[in-house]
Scaffold this motif. Structure first.
Motif, PDB file in Angstrom:
ATOM      1  N   GLU A  24       0.072   0.624   6.653  1.00 32.95           N
ATOM      2  CA  GLU A  24       0.283  -0.812   6.449  1.00 32.95           C
ATOM      3  C   GLU A  24       1.414  -1.335   7.320  1.00 32.95           C
ATOM      4  O   GLU A  24       1.316  -2.449   7.868  1.00 32.95           O
ATOM      5  N   ALA A  47       0.840  -1.203   0.000  1.00 33.60           N
ATOM      6  CA  ALA A  47       0.000   0.000   0.000  1.00 33.60           C
ATOM      7  C   ALA A  47       0.874   1.251   0.000  1.00 33.60           C
ATOM      8  O   ALA A  47       1.821   1.362   0.778  1.00 33.60           O
ATOM      9  N   ALA A  84      -9.131  -3.267   7.512  1.00 34.71           N
ATOM     10  CA  ALA A  84      -7.852  -3.336   6.806  1.00 34.71           C
ATOM     11  C   ALA A  84      -8.063  -3.624   5.325  1.00 34.71           C
ATOM     12  O   ALA A  84      -7.437  -2.997   4.454  1.00 34.71           O
ATOM     13  N   ASN A 132      -6.918   1.870  -1.335  1.00 34.90           N
ATOM     14  CA  ASN A 132      -5.570   2.227  -1.797  1.00 34.90           C
ATOM     15  C   ASN A 132      -5.351   1.784  -3.240  1.00 34.90           C
ATOM     16  O   ASN A 132      -4.825   2.538  -4.061  1.00 34.90           O
ATOM     17  N   TYR A 190      -7.232  -1.252   2.164  1.00 33.99           N
ATOM     18  CA  TYR A 190      -6.338  -1.770   1.126  1.00 33.99           C
ATOM     19  C   TYR A 190      -6.985  -1.653  -0.255  1.00 33.99           C
ATOM     20  O   TYR A 190      -6.339  -1.244  -1.227  1.00 33.99           O
TER      21      TYR A 190
END
Length: 442
Positions: A55, A35, A102, A109, A106
């Motif tokens: 991250e 990331a 998370a 991103n 992600y």
């Protein structure tokens, strides 16, 4: 004479070639590998640094804990007396929530890197850091303000909800209680037992049917009486309206638990005022078994809820009735309309249009009205062949299963059923209001 750099055809052509060389695929792959790398490739250095730090922090501080939580969620422990299955389930739910956030970050991103690479390829130039921070603040301000509330909702609403749902698929009860024993996943066996095992089947059908009857009858009675009294008090021939409204709203002013306890004493089979001062002097005999017989107990508890609920409905309808224009009633009089016709075509449509969502939620509220059931007679009297009382509704039955018999898994199953039903009420209510409409659609 030399042309400026931005007007030079050769420089312009080379700029176009550099933009075309900027590949969204490269940004996508880099952001997948780690990331923030895709953002660095797009020359969004601040954003890329933030993603990289996030991250790294996740991998260094939370990865091991989440791995342990997911292991506990999968196994619920392997060593009796050492592993605590419920704690492992709690850690597992928290790990699921952490994984969700998370993964969401992600994916954001990856999509952000690819989309910005496409914009750069089409000629877009990244802004300077100061401009980026200013634009981010203006765009993200509402989200920053709502984030604490979202975080609180995760731990107050979502976490208990997920925990309860998962608990329904275990055998967590009095005989499988950690740390002495481990809790196991049992799939849908609890749901199957609820409708196949005789004691569970009989109790569930009895309690569920009574819950529906209780909800419909008690709520409809309080709505009907509230509407009837509001129509009478709103009649122009009635005098002393302020005094009458004050008297009718008084039951609402008294705390509900005080009223319920007083009624519980009044309906007592042995020394209650209902039997001693009304039933026995008028009809003789030993009075009615208000608390000892399920049929009479249900009648009593419906009357108590009607008394508690009608003042709010009365106040609600009174406000709506006063907002109806008198010109419509005068026009109906000119046309020769009767009282019933005016009520049917003028009063009732306006009242229902203004109060229908609230009335729907009255049904949902009474469906889970634990206070009246428990404070009046704790869901009694007992019923042979069942593990719930004669006036227990689903919510009070769940309470008994949880705190009296420690049958947590079956209580969770019933809670899921209740949640589905109440969600149906809530969804229907929202559909009848403007809650799901955008500002331009209202």
């Amino acid at each position: 004479m030399a042309l400026p750099a931005h007007q030079d055809p050769e420089n312009h052509q080379s700029g176009i070639q550099r933009k075309r060389k900027h590949s969204p695929a490269v940004a996508l792959v880099l952001s997948i590998v780690f990331a923030g790398l895709g953002q660095l490739y797009n020359r969004r250095y601040l954003k890329g640094a933030v993603f990289i730090l996030v991250e790294l922090a996740f991998l260094l501080t939370m990865l091991e804990s989440i791995n342990f939580g997911l292991w506990g969620l999968r196994t619920l422990g392997t060593i009796p007396g050492t592993d605590h299955s419920i704690r492992l389930l709690v850690f597992g739910v928290l790990s699921l929530i952490g994984v969700f956030f998370a993964v969401s970050l992600y994916i954001f991103n990856v999509l952000d890197a690819r989309n910005q690479a496409r914009k750069i390829q089409n000629g877009w130039k990244p802004a300077k850091i100061r401009e980026t921070i200013s634009a981010f603040y203006e765009y993200a301000f509402p989200y920053l303000m709502t984030f604490p509330g979202l975080l609180l909702m995760v731990f107050v609403v979502i976490f208990p909800l997920l925990f309860s749902v998962l608990l329904a698929f275990t055998n967590y009860n009095l005989y499988n209680s950690p740390p002495r024993n481990l809790v196991d996943w049992v799939g849908f066996s609890n749901f199957v037992d609820l409708v196949t095992v005789p004691i569970w089947q009989n109790t569930f059908l009895s309690v569920f049917s009574w819950t529906i009857v209780w909800t419909v009858v008690a709520t409809t009675l309080q709505i009907g009486i509230g509407l009837f009294l509001a129509l009478i008090v709103n009649d122009p021939r009635i005098k002393f309206k302020k005094i009458i409204r004050t008297v009718l709203i008084l039951p609402w002013a008294v705390p509900a638990f005080v009223t319920i306890l007083i009624f519980s004493a009044m309906f007592n089979d042995d020394f209650g005022a209902i039997n001693r001062d009304i039933i026995i002097p008028l009809f003789g005999g030993g009075g009615l078994p208000w608390l000892g017989d399920p049929f009479y107990a249900r009648i009593a508890i419906i009357m108590v809820q009607t008394w508690l609920g009608f003042p709010f409905i009365f106040a609600l309808f009174t406000g709506v009735l006063q907002s109806i224009s008198k010109d419509w009633y005068e026009a109906a009089d000119v046309d020769g309309g009767s009282r019933m016709q005016k009520f049917r075509h003028i009063t009732l449509p306006h009242v229902m249009f203004a109060t229908a969502p609230l009335l729907i939620m009255q049904y949902a509220q009474n469906f889970n009205n634990f206070n009246v059931i428990y404070l009046f007679n704790e869901g009694g009297p007992p019923v042979r062949g069942q593990n719930a009382g004669g006036t227990d509704i689903l919510i009070s039955w769940v309470y008994k299963l949880t705190f009296d018999t420690n049958n947590y898994s079956m209580a969770a199953v019933i809670s899921i059923i209740m949640g589905v039903i109440v969600s149906g009420f809530a969804f229907y209510q929202f559909r009848k209001t403007r809650s799901f409409k955008e500002e331009g659609e209202i």
